[in-house]
Design a protein around this motif. Structure first.
Motif, short mmCIF file in Angstrom:
data_model
loop_
_atom_site.label_atom_id
_atom_site.label_comp_id
_atom_site.label_asym_id
_atom_site.label_seq_id
_atom_site.Cartn_x
_atom_site.Cartn_y
_atom_site.Cartn_z
N LYS A 1 0.96 -1.21 -0.20
CA LYS A 1 0.36 0.19 0.08
C LYS A 1 0.81 1.49 -0.51
CE LYS A 1 -3.48 -2.52 1.75
NZ LYS A 1 -4.62 -2.67 2.87
N GLU A 2 1.88 1.61 0.51
CA GLU A 2 2.97 2.26 0.66
C GLU A 2 3.31 2.03 -0.86
OE1 GLU A 2 7.18 3.83 2.62
OE2 GLU A 2 6.33 2.05 3.09
N ILE B 1 0.48 4.05 -2.76
CA ILE B 1 0.16 5.65 -2.36
C ILE B 1 1.73 6.06 -3.62
CG2 ILE B 1 0.49 6.96 -0.85
CD1 ILE B 1 -1.44 4.89 0.68
N PRO C 1 -6.21 6.37 -3.12
CA PRO C 1 -5.39 6.88 -3.85
C PRO C 1 -5.09 8.21 -5.01
CG PRO C 1 -4.83 5.54 -2.72
CD PRO C 1 -5.93 4.96 -3.02
N ALA D 1 -0.92 6.76 5.51
CA ALA D 1 -1.79 6.03 5.22
C ALA D 1 -2.50 5.40 6.60
CB ALA D 1 -1.30 4.51 3.80
N THR E 1 -5.87 7.13 2.85
CA THR E 1 -4.85 7.85 3.40
C THR E 1 -5.10 9.72 3.66
OG1 THR E 1 -4.17 7.37 0.98
CG2 THR E 1 -3.13 8.85 1.94
#
Length: 437
Positions: A99-100, A103, A397, A419, A431
């Motif tokens: 997920k990081e 984004i 995002p 997030a 986010t």
């Protein structure tokens, strides 16, 4: 058609990127660095710009790969295919890395902002629950025999289910109370929604079934084809922010943050970030602080904003759903808050035509738009208002990135971004971005 491919990187929608003869292939249930055998989705046209496919065999696994804790949501070739948990094959730590990366990628491509690190916060209790039992709302369909089921991906087949591993204990217990998992308890071919607010009590107080059922009481809903079959249409949600309790009436069929802890964690973070961004700053022209809360729903952020930032602040909330606005007004009245102008209508039109002139120049704007985002016209209007601080809560995002591009063109800088993994086992992520002028 099958092929062996090397997985290169994360993509969108819980997929990863591989190549076949120079053509991009988006692969479900893969991880970067893996070698896998995939089945391409049919039909496959040689002229397509890209193909899609799904893992049928893992030849070289990533360290982030785990056995799916809910096999029905895994790959079709491994007995799955019902959807709803597209990262079920990824460890919780791997999901946070995914997920990081997602984004950062979309913020660079669409937002034109390069980010080094983005903290991804897990919700309290999720590690102990192994990423399961977080949903306070679930939706299903029934099959021809009235059994709850989910569609198998790529077909009209309905797969009967006798539990929902992502649902909270309270949701599962409410379903059991009304024999939802039993065939014939519900009408055939129906849409079913179960909503159960999380009981805000010590775990020891609901350790057994009888105690949990007492805690649930009538504060739940089983909705069949839009009508409440069991429980109540109006549900009571309780949260705590800054040690202060807030109570909300919400529509069982309407929007509320789905993760059991998100309604507490997100407002607390927003309040803390606003305080940090204010840094002792006083309102412009010596007047009372003015706050806009846009896409405000039933008032999740409105109540804490109206009481924890400045008791004398003039606050405007704007929401398009009439039932949600009615509940927000009820919640404000019940909390003894009389400083909020709660407006119902399209956000853009309402901001243009219905704002009290004394509240037309906000010091703080908080917005929590739907998945499509606020879009350029609303962002331009926010910029035109001159608001020094903008707090944007995003469930997508890409939408945040597009709106970031608009805001930065209009003179805003990204002050902070974080997030929140409020959708474990899925590619979705919440986010929160703070912009300052």
């Amino acid at each position: 058609m099958e092929a062996i491919v090397d997985i290169e990187r994360y993509a969108d929608q819980g997929r990863c990127v591989a190549h076949i003869d120079g053509r991009v292939v988006f692969v479900r249930f893969a991880l970067p660095g893996e070698r896998v055998r995939i089945a391409l989705d049919e039909p496959t046209d040689r002229n397509d710009r890209f193909w899609t496919g799904e893992v049928i065999e893992v030849l070289e696994a990533s360290p982030d790969r785990v056995e799916p804790s809910w096999p029905l949501a895994g790959p079709l070739a491994m007995g799955g295919g019902v959807g709803g948990a597209d990262l079920i094959h990824v460890s919780l730590e791997g999901q946070e890395r995914w997920k990081e990366a997602a984004i950062k990628d979309v913020m660079a491509r669409l937002g034109h902002v390069d980010l080094d690190d983005i903290p991804v916060y897990a919700m309290p209790g999720d590690e102990e629950a192994q990423g399961l039992h977080w949903r306070t709302r679930i939706e299903m369909i029934t099959d021809d025999e009235g059994r709850p089921s989910m569609h198998r991906r790529g077909s009209h087949d309905r797969v009967p289910i006798d539990t929902m591993p992502l649902a909270t204990r309270a949701v599962l217990e409410a379903a059991a109370m009304h024999d939802v998992w039993e065939g014939g308890a519900l009408p055939a071919n129906a849409q079913v929604r179960i909503a159960v607010p999380e009981p805000r009590v010590d775990a020891a107080d609901i350790a057994d079934t009888d105690a949990l059922r007492r805690a649930i009481g009538r504060n739940h809903a089983v909705i069949v084809d839009g009508k409440v079959r069991h429980g109540s249409r109006n549900l009571t949600e309780r949260i705590e922010v800054d040690g202060r309790a807030f109570t909300y009436t919400v529509d069982a069929g309407g929007f509320w943050q789905m993760h059991r802890e998100a309604p507490q964690v997100l407002p607390q973070y927003v309040i803390d970030e606003i305080r940090g961004a204010l840094g002792g700053r006083t309102p412009r022209n010596g007047r009372n602080l003015v706050i806009w809360d846009l896409y405000s729903g039933s008032g999740l952020f409105t109540l804490p904003l109206a009481t924890l930032i400045d008791d004398h602040a003039k606050l405007v909330s704007v929401e398009g759903a009439k039932t949600a606005v009615a509940n927000a007004r009820r919640n404000l009245k019940a909390a003894g808050i009389h400083t909020v102008q709660a407006l119902c209508g399209d956000v853009l039109r309402t901001l243009k035509h219905d704002i009290d002139p004394q509240r037309a120049h906000p010091d703080i704007v908080v917005l929590d738009p739907p998945r499509a985002g606020a879009k350029a016209n609303v962002c331009d209007l926010i910029a035109d208002s001159g608001a020094p601080i903008v707090v944007y809560i995003a469930c997508d995002p890409a939408s945040l990135a597009r709106d970031t591009a608009t805001l930065t063109k209009r003179g805003y800088a990204l002050h902070s971004i974080a997030a929140f993994d409020i959708y474990p086992m899925t590619h979705h992520v919440e986010t929160v971005a703070v912009f300052t002028k």
